[in-house]
Design a protein around this motif. Structure first.
Motif, PDB file in Angstrom:
ATOM      1  N   GLN A  26      70.994  24.833  86.306  1.00 49.90           N
ATOM      2  CA  GLN A  26      70.514  23.503  85.968  1.00 49.90           C
ATOM      3  C   GLN A  26      69.201  23.262  86.689  1.00 49.90           C
ATOM      4  N   HIS A  27      68.268  22.625  85.993  1.00 50.85           N
ATOM      5  CA  HIS A  27      66.950  22.352  86.541  1.00 50.85           C
ATOM      6  C   HIS A  27      66.881  20.933  87.082  1.00 50.85           C
ATOM      7  N   SER A  28      65.953  20.724  87.974  1.00 53.22           N
ATOM      8  CA  SER A  28      65.750  19.394  88.548  1.00 53.22           C
ATOM      9  C   SER A  28      65.341  18.417  87.467  1.00 53.22           C
ATOM     10  N   ALA A  29      65.867  17.237  87.553  1.00 50.19           N
ATOM     11  CA  ALA A  29      65.490  16.186  86.618  1.00 50.19           C
ATOM     12  C   ALA A  29      64.154  15.614  87.054  1.00 50.19           C
ATOM     13  N   VAL A  30      63.183  15.704  86.174  1.00 48.08           N
ATOM     14  CA  VAL A  30      61.858  15.199  86.493  1.00 48.08           C
ATOM     15  C   VAL A  30      61.695  13.788  85.966  1.00 48.08           C
ATOM     16  N   ASN A  31      62.161  13.566  84.770  1.00 47.06           N
ATOM     17  CA  ASN A  31      61.931  12.279  84.133  1.00 47.06           C
ATOM     18  C   ASN A  31      63.171  11.927  83.326  1.00 47.06           C
ATOM     19  N   MET A  32      64.119  11.263  83.955  1.00 49.72           N
ATOM     20  CA  MET A  32      65.353  10.901  83.266  1.00 49.72           C
ATOM     21  C   MET A  32      65.093   9.765  82.285  1.00 49.72           C
ATOM     22  N   LYS A  33      65.801   9.777  81.179  1.00 50.98           N
ATOM     23  CA  LYS A  33      65.668   8.723  80.184  1.00 50.98           C
ATOM     24  C   LYS A  33      66.266   7.438  80.743  1.00 50.98           C
ATOM     25  N   THR A  34      65.446   6.407  80.811  1.00 52.65           N
ATOM     26  CA  THR A  34      65.917   5.147  81.357  1.00 52.65           C
ATOM     27  C   THR A  34      66.080   4.079  80.290  1.00 52.65           C
ATOM     28  N   SER A  35      65.495   4.309  79.100  1.00 51.63           N
ATOM     29  CA  SER A  35      65.662   3.368  77.993  1.00 51.63           C
ATOM     30  C   SER A  35      65.450   4.107  76.683  1.00 51.63           C
ATOM     31  N   ASP A  36      65.787   3.456  75.567  1.00 49.30           N
ATOM     32  CA  ASP A  36      65.610   4.065  74.260  1.00 49.30           C
ATOM     33  C   ASP A  36      64.137   4.289  73.919  1.00 49.30           C
ATOM     34  N   LYS A  37      63.241   3.632  74.640  1.00 43.75           N
ATOM     35  CA  LYS A  37      61.805   3.777  74.381  1.00 43.75           C
ATOM     36  C   LYS A  37      61.232   5.039  75.020  1.00 43.75           C
ATOM     37  N   ASP A  38      61.950   5.639  75.985  1.00 42.37           N
ATOM     38  CA  ASP A  38      61.473   6.859  76.639  1.00 42.37           C
ATOM     39  C   ASP A  38      61.414   7.987  75.618  1.00 42.37           C
ATOM     40  N   SER A  39      60.287   8.676  75.558  1.00 37.39           N
ATOM     41  CA  SER A  39      60.144   9.770  74.608  1.00 37.39           C
ATOM     42  C   SER A  39      60.084  11.124  75.309  1.00 37.39           C
ATOM     43  N   THR A  40      60.010  11.139  76.628  1.00 33.07           N
ATOM     44  CA  THR A  40      59.996  12.392  77.383  1.00 33.07           C
ATOM     45  C   THR A  40      61.038  12.299  78.489  1.00 33.07           C
ATOM     46  N   PHE A  41      62.010  13.207  78.454  1.00 32.66           N
ATOM     47  CA  PHE A  41      63.082  13.190  79.439  1.00 32.66           C
ATOM     48  C   PHE A  41      63.831  14.508  79.407  1.00 32.66           C
ATOM     49  N   ASN A  42      64.585  14.783  80.463  1.00 34.73           N
ATOM     50  CA  ASN A  42      65.389  15.995  80.551  1.00 34.73           C
ATOM     51  C   ASN A  42      66.748  15.789  79.902  1.00 34.73           C
ATOM     52  N   ILE A  43      67.293  16.877  79.367  1.00 34.25           N
ATOM     53  CA  ILE A  43      68.679  16.882  78.908  1.00 34.25           C
ATOM     54  C   ILE A  43      69.370  18.074  79.553  1.00 34.25           C
ATOM     55  N   CYS A  44      70.594  17.892  79.958  1.00 33.17           N
ATOM     56  CA  CYS A  44      71.372  18.953  80.579  1.00 33.17           C
ATOM     57  C   CYS A  44      72.787  18.901  80.016  1.00 33.17           C
ATOM     58  N   TYR A  45      73.236  20.023  79.478  1.00 31.09           N
ATOM     59  CA  TYR A  45      74.562  20.135  78.884  1.00 31.09           C
ATOM     60  C   TYR A  45      75.208  21.419  79.380  1.00 31.09           C
ATOM     61  N   SER A  46      76.527  21.397  79.538  1.00 31.85           N
ATOM     62  CA  SER A  46      77.211  22.611  79.969  1.00 31.85           C
ATOM     63  C   SER A  46      78.618  22.674  79.393  1.00 31.85           C
ATOM     64  N   SER A  47      79.119  23.886  79.372  1.00 29.18           N
ATOM     65  CA  SER A  47      80.504  24.142  79.005  1.00 29.18           C
ATOM     66  C   SER A  47      81.038  25.158  80.005  1.00 29.18           C
ATOM     67  N   VAL A  48      82.128  24.812  80.653  1.00 30.36           N
ATOM     68  CA  VAL A  48      82.792  25.738  81.561  1.00 30.36           C
ATOM     69  C   VAL A  48      84.247  25.777  81.134  1.00 30.36           C
ATOM     70  N   VAL A  49      84.651  26.903  80.552  1.00 32.17           N
ATOM     71  CA  VAL A  49      86.021  27.092  80.096  1.00 32.17           C
ATOM     72  C   VAL A  49      86.513  28.416  80.674  1.00 32.17           C
ATOM     73  N   LYS A  50      87.501  28.331  81.534  1.00 32.21           N
ATOM     74  CA  LYS A  50      88.042  29.489  82.246  1.00 32.21           C
ATOM     75  C   LYS A  50      86.891  30.227  82.926  1.00 32.21           C
ATOM     76  N   LYS A  51      86.610  31.462  82.515  1.00 43.35           N
ATOM     77  CA  LYS A  51      85.547  32.252  83.149  1.00 43.35           C
ATOM     78  C   LYS A  51      84.260  32.269  82.329  1.00 43.35           C
ATOM     79  N   ASP A  52      84.148  31.413  81.327  1.00 43.79           N
ATOM     80  CA  ASP A  52      82.953  31.344  80.475  1.00 43.79           C
ATOM     81  C   ASP A  52      82.118  30.121  80.833  1.00 43.79           C
TER      82      ASP A  52
END
Length: 153
Positions: A26-52
């Motif tokens: 995971q990378h450092s969040a530089v510019n988190m989305k603070t409102s619906d008007k923000d057009s530049t922001f980080n997204i981070c998603y993950s899946s951890v299932v057993k050993k995957d």
């Protein structure tokens, strides 16, 4: 002008972090989305299932997406790559350049956004012009790996 310089500086910093990525992290969040008007922001998603583990970390700017996608699946080759794509409504269509056992593999990937999840699209694949693509997009189904939104660190 200050805002433009700020965005340019942090965009370059993000690209440098992605270029140095050696695994799914995971990378450092530089510019988190603070409102619906923000057009530049980080997204981070993950899946951890057993050993995957699967991690998707990217910078959204408008409808464009640039980041990394990593698959660390138990007893399978690990795939870590750079992701470049675009959001079409609730669908992320992207090309991911993976390094697997020292060889480059370019693959089409598609995820459907459902609330705070990204669900991987699956279908038969074929090689076309040196790139692995979906053979028939009409037969695409979204029941692959489910990635949950996580805080960017």
């Amino acid at each position: 002008m200050k805002t433009y310089c700020y965005i340019l500086f942090f965009s370059c910093a993000i690209m440098l972090m992605f270029a140095c990525n050696s695994g799914p992290t995971q990378h450092s969040a530089v510019n988190m989305k603070t409102s619906d008007k923000d057009s530049t922001f980080n997204i981070c998603y993950s899946s951890v299932v057993k050993k995957d583990t699967v991690l998707l970390n990217a910078l959204m700017f408008g409808d464009s997406v640039k980041g990394s996608l990593g698959y660390k699946l138990y007893e399978k080759d690990h795939s870590n790559g750079s992701l470049l794509g675009k959001m079409y409504g609730d669908t992320l269509k992207a090309t991911c350049t993976f390094m697997v056992k020292g060889s480059e593999s370019i693959q089409e990937v598609i995820f459907l956004k459902k609330d705070s999840l990204f669900v991987e699209g699956l279908a038969n694949r074929k090689t076309e012009n040196g790139k692995i693509v979906f053979a028939d997009s009409e037969k695409l189904h979204f029941d692959g790996i489910i990635l949950k939104q996580v805080p960017c660190k």
